[in-house]
Design a protein around this motif. Sequence first.
Motif, PDB file in Angstrom:
ATOM      1  N   ILE A 184       1.169   2.559  -1.024  1.00 52.26           N
ATOM      2  CA  ILE A 184       1.775   2.982  -2.291  1.00 52.26           C
ATOM      3  C   ILE A 184       1.518   4.465  -2.556  1.00 52.26           C
ATOM      4  CG2 ILE A 184       1.804   2.622  -4.809  1.00 52.26           C
ATOM      5  CD1 ILE A 184       2.959   0.235  -3.393  1.00 52.26           C
ATOM      6  N   SER A 185       0.226   4.855  -2.484  1.00 53.75           N
ATOM      7  CA  SER A 185      -0.101   6.233  -2.864  1.00 53.75           C
ATOM      8  C   SER A 185       0.014   7.210  -1.692  1.00 53.75           C
ATOM      9  CB  SER A 185      -1.527   6.295  -3.417  1.00 53.75           C
ATOM     10  OG  SER A 185      -2.431   6.021  -2.371  1.00 53.75           O
ATOM     11  N   GLY A 186       0.022   6.689  -0.472  1.00 53.69           N
ATOM     12  CA  GLY A 186       0.085   7.557   0.695  1.00 53.69           C
ATOM     13  C   GLY A 186      -1.259   8.172   1.052  1.00 53.69           C
ATOM     14  N   ARG A 187      -2.301   7.763   0.344  1.00 53.10           N
ATOM     15  CA  ARG A 187      -3.619   8.335   0.639  1.00 53.10           C
ATOM     16  C   ARG A 187      -4.266   7.660   1.855  1.00 53.10           C
ATOM     17  NH1 ARG A 187      -6.280  10.595  -4.299  1.00 53.10           N
ATOM     18  NH2 ARG A 187      -4.575  10.834  -5.746  1.00 53.10           N
ATOM     19  N   ILE A 188      -5.089   8.442   2.535  1.00 55.56           N
ATOM     20  CA  ILE A 188      -5.853   7.906   3.665  1.00 55.56           C
ATOM     21  C   ILE A 188      -7.189   7.439   3.111  1.00 55.56           C
ATOM     22  CG2 ILE A 188      -6.783   8.448   5.966  1.00 55.56           C
ATOM     23  CD1 ILE A 188      -3.790   8.978   5.699  1.00 55.56           C
ATOM     24  N   LEU A 382       7.332  -3.764   4.699  1.00 58.57           N
ATOM     25  CA  LEU A 382       5.952  -4.202   4.417  1.00 58.57           C
ATOM     26  C   LEU A 382       5.543  -3.844   2.988  1.00 58.57           C
ATOM     27  CD1 LEU A 382       4.562  -3.213   7.886  1.00 58.57           C
ATOM     28  CD2 LEU A 382       4.388  -5.501   6.905  1.00 58.57           C
ATOM     29  N   THR A 383       5.926  -2.635   2.557  1.00 58.15           N
ATOM     30  CA  THR A 383       5.572  -2.217   1.194  1.00 58.15           C
ATOM     31  C   THR A 383       6.267  -3.133   0.187  1.00 58.15           C
ATOM     32  OG1 THR A 383       5.577   0.019   2.083  1.00 58.15           O
ATOM     33  CG2 THR A 383       5.352  -0.172  -0.291  1.00 58.15           C
ATOM     34  N   ASP A 384       7.540  -3.455   0.453  1.00 56.76           N
ATOM     35  CA  ASP A 384       8.271  -4.353  -0.454  1.00 56.76           C
ATOM     36  C   ASP A 384       7.618  -5.735  -0.526  1.00 56.76           C
ATOM     37  OD1 ASP A 384      10.006  -2.341  -0.974  1.00 56.76           O
ATOM     38  OD2 ASP A 384      11.639  -3.096   0.295  1.00 56.76           O
ATOM     39  N   PHE A 385       7.031  -6.157   0.598  1.00 55.42           N
ATOM     40  CA  PHE A 385       6.356  -7.464   0.601  1.00 55.42           C
ATOM     41  C   PHE A 385       5.022  -7.421  -0.149  1.00 55.42           C
ATOM     42  CE2 PHE A 385       8.335  -8.986   4.890  1.00 55.42           C
ATOM     43  CZ  PHE A 385       9.530  -9.220   4.232  1.00 55.42           C
ATOM     44  N   GLY A 386       4.562  -6.220  -0.467  1.00 59.76           N
ATOM     45  CA  GLY A 386       3.299  -6.099  -1.210  1.00 59.76           C
ATOM     46  C   GLY A 386       2.107  -5.800  -0.329  1.00 59.76           C
ATOM     47  N   CYS A 387       2.373  -5.410   0.946  1.00 55.30           N
ATOM     48  CA  CYS A 387       1.264  -5.065   1.845  1.00 55.30           C
ATOM     49  C   CYS A 387       0.607  -3.781   1.327  1.00 55.30           C
ATOM     50  CB  CYS A 387       1.826  -4.856   3.249  1.00 55.30           C
ATOM     51  SG  CYS A 387       0.583  -4.453   4.459  1.00 55.30           S
ATOM     52  N   GLU A 388      -0.742  -3.779   1.280  1.00 55.74           N
ATOM     53  CA  GLU A 388      -1.424  -2.630   0.665  1.00 55.74           C
ATOM     54  C   GLU A 388      -1.645  -1.457   1.609  1.00 55.74           C
ATOM     55  OE1 GLU A 388      -4.253  -5.765  -0.233  1.00 55.74           O
ATOM     56  OE2 GLU A 388      -4.891  -4.456  -1.867  1.00 55.74           O
TER      57      GLU A 388
END
Length: 421
Positions: A184-188, A382-388
């Motif tokens: 979501i945030s793109g942070r590592i 994956l993001t749409d499925f809610g994968c973090e």
Amino acid sequence: MLEKLAELVYQQADAHFAIIALDLDGFKEINDTLGHDYGDLLLQAVTQRIVNILPENAVAARLGGDEFIVLIDKIDNKAIVETTAQNIKLAIIENYNIKNKHVYVTASIGITLFPEDGKTVETLFKYADLAMYKSKELGRNCYQFFNPNMLDLLVKKRKLIEDLRIGLKQGQFELYYQPITDLISGRICKAEALIRWKHPTRGIVSPLEFIPVAEETGLIKELGLWVAKTATSDLSELLALGAEHFQISINVSPEQFKGNDQWITNWFEHMQMLGLNKDAIIVEITENLLMENEDSIRIKLMKLKKHGITIAIDDFGVGYSSLSYLQKMDVDILKIDKSFVDDLVMQSNSRDLCRTMIIMARHLNIQVIAEGIETQEQKKILTDFGCEFGQGYLFSKPLPLEQFKENYFGFSIPNNQLLVM
Ligand code: C2E
Ligand code: CA
Ligand code: CA
């Protein structure tokens, strides 16, 4: 017993016989997951099937474990041997119903012929075994006749073992780091430590080649402790650069969970010396390890958990575990295997599986990392499925520590804009 019989056959003046070595594929996993009762019944059923299809001039014996040997005497051509091997393969692969459970197993088969392949029974057994290992290497569930090229493999393996010992003594290993990204945030926020061997003549050797050999020879104990200590030392460097809440993930081989737990004690001492919090560490294990019935393995896992170490299940979905088992074992993270991510775009069943895994895991309060993300399309699904979390070449390949520091902790980036969570 069969060896004695082979000796007798061998002593006949015009002896012409074949030895078929057979090993069940994945039997250990069945034994570990379903229990030894099932394993024993399965072995009895397999034995019966082998005996049923043998030609008149053949005998079979179980060597122990899941290894069998068949001796075919008085063969006048190779075809009968090949047909027998094929029939054994087909007989074994048929479904088994053991105590109302469907079990599926395959066999890897190796074959030697006398007099063509060897002059002594001992050699013939050894070469049949070698051919059987070749079948395993070729993907299992097949048979191979011995050929002298296979001896080269043996020589190469011995050299690899020797080089590994030297490599360990001379410190030829290095850890690379691959970022794990918050989708979501793109942070590592995490990174996986992946070992590389800088071989003096061969260049970089892949862990896929040397980890199995290190496991087989027990060298993994020393190598594994080196990985654990080095990753924690590297982590303390990263934390010093301002990577608050950053986690490093290390791969721990199932072999390290066997025998004593001295390595855990040594590792913990190392962390204490560094003043490092254990909750900054993730240990990746395979799902089959989780399913092992052994108390000693469970005790070691509990010891890690009790000290605050995060437990992740690597390559999830390819083994035998179930999501409910993950909850029972108090697993923190599940890493969806790359094979599912590969098929996400093209195959709807992989999509369904991924979605189910993610929903179930979230429901059980388990974090999900999708492995091997290579495209924006996979990332989006994956993001749409809610994968973090995601890991893969789309974000970055594994990098040497210095490069990793430069890319993600670069001094050119002001502190308040650090990409790290
Ligand atoms: P793994 O734990 O599943 O690690 C992920 C592997 O996938 C890594 O290969 C990584 O480089 C690769 N990978 C990551 N993203 C992508 C992608 O987008 N596309 C493709 N094609 N590949 C990707 P690597 O570093 O060669 O490691 C292979 C395996 O060796 C690891 O699989 C792990 O099982 C083992 N391994 C690596 N380091 C260690 C270690 O320190 N200890 C132990 N016991 N095993 C290790
Ligand atoms: Ca891993
Ligand atoms: Ca993996």
